[in-house]
Motif scaffolding. Structure first.
Motif, PDB file in Angstrom:
ATOM      1  N   VAL A 301       0.847  -1.193   0.000  1.00 46.82           N
ATOM      2  CA  VAL A 301       0.000   0.000   0.000  1.00 46.82           C
ATOM      3  C   VAL A 301       0.882   1.243   0.000  1.00 46.82           C
ATOM      4  CG1 VAL A 301      -1.846  -1.201   1.238  1.00 46.82           C
ATOM      5  CG2 VAL A 301      -0.169   0.125   2.533  1.00 46.82           C
ATOM      6  N   ALA A 302       0.337   2.348  -0.542  1.00 46.30           N
ATOM      7  CA  ALA A 302       1.033   3.623  -0.453  1.00 46.30           C
ATOM      8  C   ALA A 302       1.095   4.029   1.014  1.00 46.30           C
ATOM      9  CB  ALA A 302       0.305   4.676  -1.281  1.00 46.30           C
ATOM     10  N   ARG A 303       2.244   4.540   1.429  1.00 38.71           N
ATOM     11  CA  ARG A 303       2.459   4.819   2.846  1.00 38.71           C
ATOM     12  C   ARG A 303       1.570   5.969   3.312  1.00 38.71           C
ATOM     13  NH1 ARG A 303       8.497   5.929   4.207  1.00 38.71           N
ATOM     14  NH2 ARG A 303       8.620   3.873   3.209  1.00 38.71           N
ATOM     15  N   PRO A 304       0.605   5.703   4.214  1.00 37.64           N
ATOM     16  CA  PRO A 304      -0.259   6.760   4.732  1.00 37.64           C
ATOM     17  C   PRO A 304       0.362   7.401   5.973  1.00 37.64           C
ATOM     18  CG  PRO A 304      -1.035   4.655   5.505  1.00 37.64           C
ATOM     19  CD  PRO A 304       0.233   4.385   4.716  1.00 37.64           C
ATOM     20  N   GLU A 305      -0.384   8.285   6.598  1.00 39.94           N
ATOM     21  CA  GLU A 305       0.137   8.978   7.773  1.00 39.94           C
ATOM     22  C   GLU A 305       0.068   8.131   9.026  1.00 39.94           C
ATOM     23  OE1 GLU A 305      -1.793  12.706   8.201  1.00 39.94           O
ATOM     24  OE2 GLU A 305      -1.026  13.526   6.317  1.00 39.94           O
ATOM     25  N   THR A 306      -0.915   7.237   9.124  1.00 38.72           N
ATOM     26  CA  THR A 306      -1.086   6.440  10.332  1.00 38.72           C
ATOM     27  C   THR A 306      -1.260   4.969   9.977  1.00 38.72           C
ATOM     28  OG1 THR A 306      -3.516   6.572  10.397  1.00 38.72           O
ATOM     29  CG2 THR A 306      -2.276   8.392  11.401  1.00 38.72           C
ATOM     30  N   GLU A 307      -0.989   4.077  10.948  1.00 39.92           N
ATOM     31  CA  GLU A 307      -1.173   2.644  10.731  1.00 39.92           C
ATOM     32  C   GLU A 307      -2.648   2.298  10.598  1.00 39.92           C
ATOM     33  OE1 GLU A 307       0.782  -0.010  13.330  1.00 39.92           O
ATOM     34  OE2 GLU A 307       2.804   0.561  12.684  1.00 39.92           O
ATOM     35  N   ASP A 308      -3.537   3.063  11.242  1.00 37.18           N
ATOM     36  CA  ASP A 308      -4.972   2.819  11.086  1.00 37.18           C
ATOM     37  C   ASP A 308      -5.382   3.008   9.638  1.00 37.18           C
ATOM     38  OD1 ASP A 308      -5.278   2.255  13.748  1.00 37.18           O
ATOM     39  OD2 ASP A 308      -5.974   4.260  14.309  1.00 37.18           O
ATOM     40  N   GLY A 345       6.594   6.478  -1.052  1.00 34.11           N
ATOM     41  CA  GLY A 345       6.955   5.500  -0.044  1.00 34.11           C
ATOM     42  C   GLY A 345       5.856   4.451   0.068  1.00 34.11           C
ATOM     43  N   LEU A 346       6.249   3.225   0.377  1.00 33.52           N
ATOM     44  CA  LEU A 346       5.297   2.125   0.423  1.00 33.52           C
ATOM     45  C   LEU A 346       5.362   1.409   1.770  1.00 33.52           C
ATOM     46  CD1 LEU A 346       5.982   0.551  -3.108  1.00 33.52           C
ATOM     47  CD2 LEU A 346       4.176   2.169  -2.506  1.00 33.52           C
ATOM     48  N   LEU A 347       4.291   0.696   2.067  1.00 31.05           N
ATOM     49  CA  LEU A 347       4.251  -0.206   3.209  1.00 31.05           C
ATOM     50  C   LEU A 347       3.834  -1.578   2.723  1.00 31.05           C
ATOM     51  CD1 LEU A 347       2.428   1.756   6.078  1.00 31.05           C
ATOM     52  CD2 LEU A 347       4.857   1.194   5.959  1.00 31.05           C
ATOM     53  N   VAL A 348       4.474  -2.601   3.255  1.00 33.69           N
ATOM     54  CA  VAL A 348       4.029  -3.971   3.017  1.00 33.69           C
ATOM     55  C   VAL A 348       3.151  -4.356   4.205  1.00 33.69           C
ATOM     56  CG1 VAL A 348       4.707  -6.363   2.683  1.00 33.69           C
ATOM     57  CG2 VAL A 348       6.115  -4.514   1.738  1.00 33.69           C
ATOM     58  N   ARG A 349       1.922  -4.758   3.906  1.00 30.92           N
ATOM     59  CA  ARG A 349       0.941  -5.095   4.947  1.00 30.92           C
ATOM     60  C   ARG A 349       0.848  -6.610   5.070  1.00 30.92           C
ATOM     61  NH1 ARG A 349      -4.554  -2.332   3.828  1.00 30.92           N
ATOM     62  NH2 ARG A 349      -4.742  -3.983   2.266  1.00 30.92           N
ATOM     63  N   ASN A 350       1.320  -7.109   6.196  1.00 37.13           N
ATOM     64  CA  ASN A 350       1.386  -8.552   6.411  1.00 37.13           C
ATOM     65  C   ASN A 350       0.409  -8.946   7.510  1.00 37.13           C
ATOM     66  OD1 ASN A 350       2.619 -10.980   5.574  1.00 37.13           O
ATOM     67  ND2 ASN A 350       3.935 -10.998   7.366  1.00 37.13           N
ATOM     68  N   GLY A 351      -0.178 -10.146   7.410  1.00 36.95           N
ATOM     69  CA  GLY A 351      -1.099 -10.633   8.430  1.00 36.95           C
ATOM     70  C   GLY A 351      -2.536 -10.540   7.982  1.00 36.95           C
ATOM     71  N   SER A 352      -3.430 -10.244   8.931  1.00 40.31           N
ATOM     72  CA  SER A 352      -4.859 -10.161   8.623  1.00 40.31           C
ATOM     73  C   SER A 352      -5.537  -9.282   9.659  1.00 40.31           C
ATOM     74  CB  SER A 352      -5.507 -11.551   8.618  1.00 40.31           C
ATOM     75  OG  SER A 352      -5.500 -12.102   9.925  1.00 40.31           O
ATOM     76  N   ALA A 353      -6.776  -8.840   9.335  1.00 41.94           N
ATOM     77  CA  ALA A 353      -7.525  -8.020  10.283  1.00 41.94           C
ATOM     78  C   ALA A 353      -7.850  -8.808  11.546  1.00 41.94           C
ATOM     79  CB  ALA A 353      -8.800  -7.511   9.617  1.00 41.94           C
ATOM     80  N   GLU A 354      -8.084 -10.121  11.390  1.00 38.41           N
ATOM     81  CA  GLU A 354      -8.435 -10.948  12.542  1.00 38.41           C
ATOM     82  C   GLU A 354      -7.241 -11.182  13.462  1.00 38.41           C
ATOM     83  OE1 GLU A 354      -9.031 -11.752   9.371  1.00 38.41           O
ATOM     84  OE2 GLU A 354     -11.187 -11.288   9.340  1.00 38.41           O
ATOM     85  N   ASP A 355      -6.084 -11.480  12.878  1.00 37.14           N
ATOM     86  CA  ASP A 355      -4.909 -11.811  13.682  1.00 37.14           C
ATOM     87  C   ASP A 355      -4.020 -10.605  13.974  1.00 37.14           C
ATOM     88  OD1 ASP A 355      -5.735 -14.465  13.574  1.00 37.14           O
ATOM     89  OD2 ASP A 355      -4.597 -14.847  11.737  1.00 37.14           O
ATOM     90  N   GLY A 356      -4.323  -9.493  13.331  1.00 35.18           N
ATOM     91  CA  GLY A 356      -3.521  -8.299  13.515  1.00 35.18           C
ATOM     92  C   GLY A 356      -2.573  -8.064  12.354  1.00 35.18           C
ATOM     93  N   TRP A 357      -2.376  -6.785  12.024  1.00 30.45           N
ATOM     94  CA  TRP A 357      -1.514  -6.423  10.918  1.00 30.45           C
ATOM     95  C   TRP A 357      -0.105  -6.106  11.405  1.00 30.45           C
ATOM     96  CZ3 TRP A 357      -3.582  -7.474   6.446  1.00 30.45           C
ATOM     97  CH2 TRP A 357      -4.955  -7.313   6.235  1.00 30.45           C
ATOM     98  N   SER A 358       0.869  -6.352  10.574  1.00 25.94           N
ATOM     99  CA  SER A 358       2.205  -5.818  10.778  1.00 25.94           C
ATOM    100  C   SER A 358       2.597  -5.100   9.492  1.00 25.94           C
ATOM    101  CB  SER A 358       3.209  -6.929  11.095  1.00 25.94           C
ATOM    102  OG  SER A 358       3.316  -7.837  10.006  1.00 25.94           O
ATOM    103  N   PHE A 359       3.427  -4.078   9.630  1.00 28.04           N
ATOM    104  CA  PHE A 359       3.753  -3.233   8.488  1.00 28.04           C
ATOM    105  C   PHE A 359       5.265  -3.108   8.363  1.00 28.04           C
ATOM    106  CE2 PHE A 359      -0.338  -1.917  10.175  1.00 28.04           C
ATOM    107  CZ  PHE A 359      -1.139  -1.989   9.039  1.00 28.04           C
ATOM    108  N   THR A 360       5.735  -3.193   7.125  1.00 29.45           N
ATOM    109  CA  THR A 360       7.155  -3.031   6.833  1.00 29.45           C
ATOM    110  C   THR A 360       7.321  -1.907   5.823  1.00 29.45           C
ATOM    111  OG1 THR A 360       7.540  -5.407   7.178  1.00 29.45           O
ATOM    112  CG2 THR A 360       9.246  -4.173   6.008  1.00 29.45           C
TER     113      THR A 360
END
Length: 388
Positions: A301-308, A345-360
């Motif tokens: 995803v394109a890097r936003p201002e917040t993790e939310d 800038g980009l973020l890699v979004r790993n995981g799931s909404a149920e188990d929780g996201w992690s971002f790189t």
């Protein structure tokens, strides 16, 4: 044909790989040292899970020339090439590493692809004087960045054939989809890669003793890291069922734009001359502060201002290959939408909404230009470049 575990998995310290590379070793206990040895040209990688198909007969090269994206009818013995078999929409079905020894054309393909390729080629024989055989299991593939001493010798050579990767040179009739058309400016201009075809019985009987003195084994973790750093796409990893060659810069090495008609040619010509590929391969330098690498298939995803915001952001692409390089750290390839800002800038979004996201966090390095097709496809841009 099912892919059996390699005989070299019995070597002390061998740890099996994952996914398509499960039949061979990911490493032999020292992945960093193995990768350095491979980069320095003193190690080989077991790729015996790759499919091996042979074509023999007087018509083999003219026949393959008609069927594939590459001009092969005058291929000189010992010359390595890359060719694609496409569907009618121009999407990649088989990406083949090809070399002819004067009597036999050797093709290697990704694990699990030899059955389909052999069956399709058999169906296309008609009256041509050719014989097609699946040699997977009988012949093993070993990879290296340098020539293996003694393996190219005539007569008693360990190998029956050697393929030398043309990447990233621009082949005759090929065209670069990078922003800079000069292959000398390509980030992987010094990339070299060899595939040696060795009788599987040699590996079963001799194991590591088949290697020259001073040479060692390296696992696929090593070869994958060097491949990703070279921006070299791999079928099934960096491609899917929709991929056309333009999206992954394979018009550079695997397509001849001036050869005769073949299946999928209409799409190749139309996208090159009139359109722009809908997606583009890109290189990512990943933030190395985390303890784990994001998984292939993760959203980009394109890097936003917040993790939310990142948790709900619309993906601009997908992570395709991930590796830990011995010098650059965590790196990856990703397939992005063509209009994604190459400076974003980009973020890699790993995981799931149920188990929780992690971002790189990730920064981009363009592989395929967002303007490819619109600018590079103009007639005035047809710069012919030979191999290195």
């Amino acid at each position: 044909m099912s892919v059996l575990p390699s005989a070299l998995l019995s070597v002390k310290g061998a740890v099996a790989g994952n996914g398509p590379d499960a039949p061979v070793a990911a490493h032999y206990g020292q992945p960093n040292a193995e990768q350095r040895a491979l980069a320095e040209g003193t190690a080989v990688v077991d790729l015996s899970h790759r499919g091996v198909v042979t074509v023999t007969g007087a018509d083999r090269l003219t026949w393959l020339n008609v069927l594939s994206s590459q001009k092969l009818d005058r291929l000189a013995p010992g010359t390595s090439s890359e060719t694609l078999f496409l569907d009618v929409q121009g999407r990649i079905e088989f990406d083949c590493h090809l070399v002819d020894d004067g009597e036999t054309t050797w093709l290697t393909v990704e694990p699990g692809h030899s059955d389909g390729l052999t069956a399709w080629l058999q169906n296309m024989r008609f009256a041509s004087r050719v014989e097609v055989a699946d040699r997977t299991g009988e012949i093993s593939v070993l990879g290296s960045t340098a020539a293996v001493p003694g393996w190219d010798a005539d007569g008693d050579s360990v190998a029956v054939a050697r393929w030398q990767d043309p990447w990233p040179a621009i082949g005759e009739g090929g065209f670069p989809y990078t922003a800079d058309p000069d292959p000398a400016q390509h980030p992987a201009a010094d990339w070299t890669w060899n595939e040696y075809l060795v009788p599987s019985s040699v590996l079963a009987e001799s194991g590591v003793e088949a290697l020259p003195e001073g040479w060692t084994l390296a696992g696929t973790m090593s070869s994958e890291a060097l491949r990703v750093a070279a921006l070299r796409p791999r079928q099934g990893m960096d491609t899917d069922e929709r991929t056309i060659p333009h999206e992954v810069d394979l018009v550079r090495t695997a397509v001849h734009l001036d050869k005769g008609c073949y299946k999928g040619q209409e799409t190749i010509a139309r996208v090159h001359n009139l359109g722009r590929p809908p997606r583009r391969l890109t290189f990512l330098q990943l933030d190395g502060s985390g303890h784990t690498l994001p998984a292939p298939g993760s959203d980009v995803v394109a890097r936003p201002e917040t993790e939310d915001q990142a948790a709900t952001a619309r993906p601009v692409g997908t992570l395709t290959s991930v590796a830990l390089h011995h010098e650059m750290g965590p790196i990856a390839l990703a397939m992005l939408k063509r209009n994604t800002d190459p400076e974003a800038g980009l973020l890699v979004r790993n995981g799931s909404a149920e188990d929780g996201w992690s971002f790189t966090a990730a920064t981009q390095e363009t592989v395929v230009s967002p303007q490819a097709g619109q600018v590079l496809g103009r007639q005035t841009g047809f710069l012919r470049k030979g191999g290195r």
